[in-house]
Design a protein around this motif. Structure first.
Motif, PDB file in Angstrom:
ATOM      1  N   PRO A  37       0.847  -1.199   0.000  1.00 46.57           N
ATOM      2  CA  PRO A  37       0.000   0.000   0.000  1.00 46.57           C
ATOM      3  C   PRO A  37       0.883   1.250   0.000  1.00 46.57           C
ATOM      4  CG  PRO A  37      -0.800  -1.588   1.603  1.00 46.57           C
ATOM      5  CD  PRO A  37       0.518  -2.101   1.115  1.00 46.57           C
ATOM      6  N   PRO A  38       0.551   2.258  -0.794  1.00 45.53           N
ATOM      7  CA  PRO A  38       1.402   3.443  -0.864  1.00 45.53           C
ATOM      8  C   PRO A  38       1.424   4.206   0.456  1.00 45.53           C
ATOM      9  CG  PRO A  38      -0.683   3.833  -1.967  1.00 45.53           C
ATOM     10  CD  PRO A  38      -0.654   2.371  -1.628  1.00 45.53           C
ATOM     11  N   SER A  39       2.523   4.883   0.697  1.00 41.63           N
ATOM     12  CA  SER A  39       2.676   5.699   1.902  1.00 41.63           C
ATOM     13  C   SER A  39       3.105   7.099   1.496  1.00 41.63           C
ATOM     14  CB  SER A  39       3.721   5.082   2.836  1.00 41.63           C
ATOM     15  OG  SER A  39       5.003   5.118   2.232  1.00 41.63           O
ATOM     16  N   GLU A  40       3.029   8.007   2.427  1.00 47.45           N
ATOM     17  CA  GLU A  40       3.469   9.381   2.158  1.00 47.45           C
ATOM     18  C   GLU A  40       4.943   9.408   1.756  1.00 47.45           C
ATOM     19  OE1 GLU A  40       1.712  11.990   2.027  1.00 47.45           O
ATOM     20  OE2 GLU A  40      -0.153  11.549   3.102  1.00 47.45           O
ATOM     21  N   GLY A  62      -2.619  -3.419  -5.924  1.00 48.84           N
ATOM     22  CA  GLY A  62      -3.047  -4.752  -6.327  1.00 48.84           C
ATOM     23  C   GLY A  62      -4.421  -5.148  -5.838  1.00 48.84           C
ATOM     24  N   ARG A  63      -4.929  -4.524  -4.751  1.00 48.25           N
ATOM     25  CA  ARG A  63      -6.218  -4.895  -4.183  1.00 48.25           C
ATOM     26  C   ARG A  63      -6.978  -3.646  -3.762  1.00 48.25           C
ATOM     27  NH1 ARG A  63      -3.849  -8.609   0.494  1.00 48.25           N
ATOM     28  NH2 ARG A  63      -2.609  -6.685   0.613  1.00 48.25           N
ATOM     29  N   PRO A  64      -8.300  -3.695  -3.786  1.00 44.48           N
ATOM     30  CA  PRO A  64      -9.069  -2.532  -3.325  1.00 44.48           C
ATOM     31  C   PRO A  64      -8.727  -2.126  -1.896  1.00 44.48           C
ATOM     32  CG  PRO A  64     -10.494  -4.048  -4.513  1.00 44.48           C
ATOM     33  CD  PRO A  64      -9.163  -4.741  -4.345  1.00 44.48           C
ATOM     34  N   SER A  65      -8.393  -3.097  -1.060  1.00 39.34           N
ATOM     35  CA  SER A  65      -8.071  -2.789   0.332  1.00 39.34           C
ATOM     36  C   SER A  65      -6.751  -2.028   0.477  1.00 39.34           C
ATOM     37  CB  SER A  65      -8.018  -4.079   1.162  1.00 39.34           C
ATOM     38  OG  SER A  65      -7.027  -4.960   0.650  1.00 39.34           O
ATOM     39  N   ASP A  66      -5.934  -2.029  -0.600  1.00 41.59           N
ATOM     40  CA  ASP A  66      -4.644  -1.324  -0.541  1.00 41.59           C
ATOM     41  C   ASP A  66      -4.762   0.158  -0.880  1.00 41.59           C
ATOM     42  OD1 ASP A  66      -3.298  -3.600   0.180  1.00 41.59           O
ATOM     43  OD2 ASP A  66      -2.723  -4.126  -1.872  1.00 41.59           O
ATOM     44  N   ARG A  67      -5.954   0.578  -1.261  1.00 39.14           N
ATOM     45  CA  ARG A  67      -6.123   1.994  -1.550  1.00 39.14           C
ATOM     46  C   ARG A  67      -5.911   2.830  -0.292  1.00 39.14           C
ATOM     47  NH1 ARG A  67     -11.642   1.519  -5.142  1.00 39.14           N
ATOM     48  NH2 ARG A  67     -10.660   1.379  -7.202  1.00 39.14           N
ATOM     49  N   ARG A  68      -5.292   3.991  -0.477  1.00 40.56           N
ATOM     50  CA  ARG A  68      -5.046   4.897   0.629  1.00 40.56           C
ATOM     51  C   ARG A  68      -5.433   6.315   0.223  1.00 40.56           C
ATOM     52  NH1 ARG A  68      -4.731   0.659   2.466  1.00 40.56           N
ATOM     53  NH2 ARG A  68      -3.176  -0.266   3.866  1.00 40.56           N
ATOM     54  N   ARG A  69      -5.909   7.076   1.183  1.00 34.29           N
ATOM     55  CA  ARG A  69      -6.189   8.489   0.948  1.00 34.29           C
ATOM     56  C   ARG A  69      -4.915   9.274   1.231  1.00 34.29           C
ATOM     57  NH1 ARG A  69     -11.469   9.999   0.381  1.00 34.29           N
ATOM     58  NH2 ARG A  69     -13.049   8.397   0.809  1.00 34.29           N
ATOM     59  N   LEU A  70      -4.262   9.694   0.173  1.00 34.88           N
ATOM     60  CA  LEU A  70      -3.008  10.418   0.319  1.00 34.88           C
ATOM     61  C   LEU A  70      -3.117  11.751  -0.416  1.00 34.88           C
ATOM     62  CD1 LEU A  70      -0.568   7.480  -0.473  1.00 34.88           C
ATOM     63  CD2 LEU A  70      -1.097   8.404   1.789  1.00 34.88           C
ATOM     64  N   GLU A  71      -2.554  12.759   0.166  1.00 38.47           N
ATOM     65  CA  GLU A  71      -2.598  14.079  -0.451  1.00 38.47           C
ATOM     66  C   GLU A  71      -1.774  14.069  -1.744  1.00 38.47           C
ATOM     67  OE1 GLU A  71      -1.634  18.771   0.602  1.00 38.47           O
ATOM     68  OE2 GLU A  71      -1.308  17.200   2.100  1.00 38.47           O
ATOM     69  N   GLY A  72      -2.366  14.524  -2.826  1.00 39.97           N
ATOM     70  CA  GLY A  72      -1.658  14.613  -4.097  1.00 39.97           C
ATOM     71  C   GLY A  72      -1.470  13.290  -4.791  1.00 39.97           C
ATOM     72  N   GLU A  76      -5.483   3.351  -8.305  1.00 42.91           N
ATOM     73  CA  GLU A  76      -6.327   2.526  -9.156  1.00 42.91           C
ATOM     74  C   GLU A  76      -5.902   1.076  -8.987  1.00 42.91           C
ATOM     75  OE1 GLU A  76      -5.693   2.796 -13.418  1.00 42.91           O
ATOM     76  OE2 GLU A  76      -4.013   4.150 -13.059  1.00 42.91           O
ATOM     77  N   VAL A  77      -6.875   0.183  -9.004  1.00 40.07           N
ATOM     78  CA  VAL A  77      -6.632  -1.227  -8.720  1.00 40.07           C
ATOM     79  C   VAL A  77      -6.336  -1.979 -10.002  1.00 40.07           C
ATOM     80  CG1 VAL A  77      -7.586  -3.340  -7.743  1.00 40.07           C
ATOM     81  CG2 VAL A  77      -8.134  -1.127  -6.712  1.00 40.07           C
ATOM     82  N   CYS A  78      -5.293  -2.810  -9.968  1.00 36.90           N
ATOM     83  CA  CYS A  78      -4.982  -3.724 -11.065  1.00 36.90           C
ATOM     84  C   CYS A  78      -4.511  -5.027 -10.438  1.00 36.90           C
ATOM     85  CB  CYS A  78      -3.907  -3.154 -11.988  1.00 36.90           C
ATOM     86  SG  CYS A  78      -3.531  -4.217 -13.391  1.00 36.90           S
ATOM     87  N   SER A  79      -5.394  -6.014 -10.433  1.00 42.62           N
ATOM     88  CA  SER A  79      -5.079  -7.275  -9.759  1.00 42.62           C
ATOM     89  C   SER A  79      -4.471  -8.308 -10.697  1.00 42.62           C
ATOM     90  CB  SER A  79      -6.347  -7.852  -9.120  1.00 42.62           C
ATOM     91  OG  SER A  79      -7.355  -8.034 -10.099  1.00 42.62           O
ATOM     92  N   ARG A  80      -4.454  -8.051 -12.006  1.00 42.86           N
ATOM     93  CA  ARG A  80      -3.916  -9.018 -12.964  1.00 42.86           C
ATOM     94  C   ARG A  80      -2.392  -8.908 -13.041  1.00 42.86           C
ATOM     95  NH1 ARG A  80      -7.843 -10.839 -16.649  1.00 42.86           N
ATOM     96  NH2 ARG A  80      -9.864  -9.789 -16.448  1.00 42.86           N
ATOM     97  N   PRO A  81      -1.710 -10.012 -13.327  1.00 46.64           N
ATOM     98  CA  PRO A  81      -0.264  -9.918 -13.589  1.00 46.64           C
ATOM     99  C   PRO A  81      -0.014  -9.093 -14.842  1.00 46.64           C
ATOM    100  CG  PRO A  81      -0.940 -12.193 -13.181  1.00 46.64           C
ATOM    101  CD  PRO A  81      -2.191 -11.400 -13.348  1.00 46.64           C
ATOM    102  N   PHE A  82       1.078  -8.375 -14.858  1.00 48.27           N
ATOM    103  CA  PHE A  82       1.429  -7.563 -16.015  1.00 48.27           C
ATOM    104  C   PHE A  82       2.168  -8.415 -17.039  1.00 48.27           C
ATOM    105  CE2 PHE A  82       0.884  -4.348 -12.752  1.00 48.27           C
ATOM    106  CZ  PHE A  82       0.200  -3.349 -13.433  1.00 48.27           C
TER     107      PHE A  82
END
Length: 317
Positions: A37-40, A62-72, A76-82
């Motif tokens: 999950p992304p961090s500041e 990778g998952r909807p649960s990994d979304r974070r509210r971050l300033e700026g 977006e979720v992408c669960s498939r392998p690239f």
């Protein structure tokens, strides 16, 4: 890798790499990324790598649960392998989408006209940067064939079918945004508002050795747009790149040699490109030279043509 930027942010990052003449290598194997999950901290690090990007960062999770509210930043979720050749590593923590993945991603953000123009840029020798800067004489970042192979490996990805349709109109080797706009206006089908000529060959080498008396293949000149199976060429006369006595003389000599080699050369100036009535005259001239009769079956074609023309000029950053 901790963070993968995407979409508009990825486009900005890729343009910076090209603008700075930096090379890169994309991964050669499919990736099932385990993104944290992304961090500041990681967002700030990515922003610094992107030259202090002030726009909101697009970040893949990778998952909807990994979304974070971050300033700026937004996620977006992408669960498939690239698929292979999807990611460019800026460093061990941050990745960018490859040109092939970027072309696909941007179909979620741009209309068809802008997506086709982006394809020309990625496969061309120029790069836009910022609001008014363009770098020229760059190596292409990808090719239409490479884009096609990538899309074939991504059949179930969102927007892939639309990207495939738009890719049919993308040509390699455009040297400038104006060449791209001219090529699109002339070659897009009537339903898109174009003049429906066949896809042109951009900056095609023409051997004029027989005219100059040199050994075969020793004297090659390039023409901005030409068409397979014809001896018709279009030359764009840019006020930016075709001014000055030396450049004017060089361009005039090149045009004379092409004509002596049997080519019908049609010149298009910047002012002509900006006026739809002037481009109509260019279209009529090309139709006559190619022996191609325009059969327009779209009732509102004139409206579509005006909309395409206006949209293409709006893309001039």
């Amino acid at each position: 890798m901790e963070l993968l930027v995407s979409g508009p942010t990825g486009l900005q990052g890729l343009r910076q790499l090209r603008y700075r003449h930096r090379s890169w290598a994309s991964n050669r194997r499919p990736l099932d990324l385990r993104l944290n999950p992304p961090s500041e901290t990681t967002v700030a690090h990515a922003r610094a790598l992107l030259g202090g990007c002030e726009e909101p960062l697009s970040i893949v999770v990778g998952r909807p649960s990994d979304r974070r509210r971050l300033e700026g930043a937004w996620c977006e979720v992408c669960s498939r392998p690239f698929p292979a050749r999807s990611i460019i590593s800026l460093d061990e923590r941050v990745g960018l989408p490859s040109p092939e993945l970027l072309f696909l991603q941007m179909h979620a953000h741009l209309d068809d006209t802008a997506c086709i123009a982006l394809g020309f840029e990625l496969c061309g020798h120029y790069c836009r940067q910022g609001t008014d800067a363009v770098a020229y004489e760059l190596p292409p970042s990808t090719t239409p064939d490479a884009l096609r192979r990538y899309l074939n490996r991504s059949p179930n990805v969102r927007h892939c079918a639309r990207a495939r349709r738009n890719l049919r109109f993308v040509r390699a080797s455009s040297a400038s945004p104006r060449e791209t706009q001219l090529a699109m206006l002339l070659s897009l089908p009537h339903r898109h508002g174009g003049y429906a000529f066949a896809n042109p060959i951009l900056n095609r080498p023409i051997d004029v050795s027989a005219v100059t008396g040199n050994a075969w293949g020793a004297d090659v000149r390039r023409t901005d747009l030409s068409w397979e199976g014809t001896r018709v060429a279009v030359e764009y006369d840019s006020s930016m790149h075709h001014s000055g006595s030396e450049k004017i003389e060089r361009d005039a000599k090149r045009r004379t040699l092409l004509q002596a080699a049997g080519y019908h050369v049609v010149g298009v100036t910047n002012d002509q490109l900006k006026k739809i009535t002037e481009m109509d005259r260019v279209g009529h001239t090309l139709s006559r030279l190619m022996g191609k009769r325009q059969r327009i079956r779209i009732r509102d074609y004139e409206k579509r043509k005006r909309l395409l023309h206006a949209r293409l000029l709006q893309l001039d950053l």
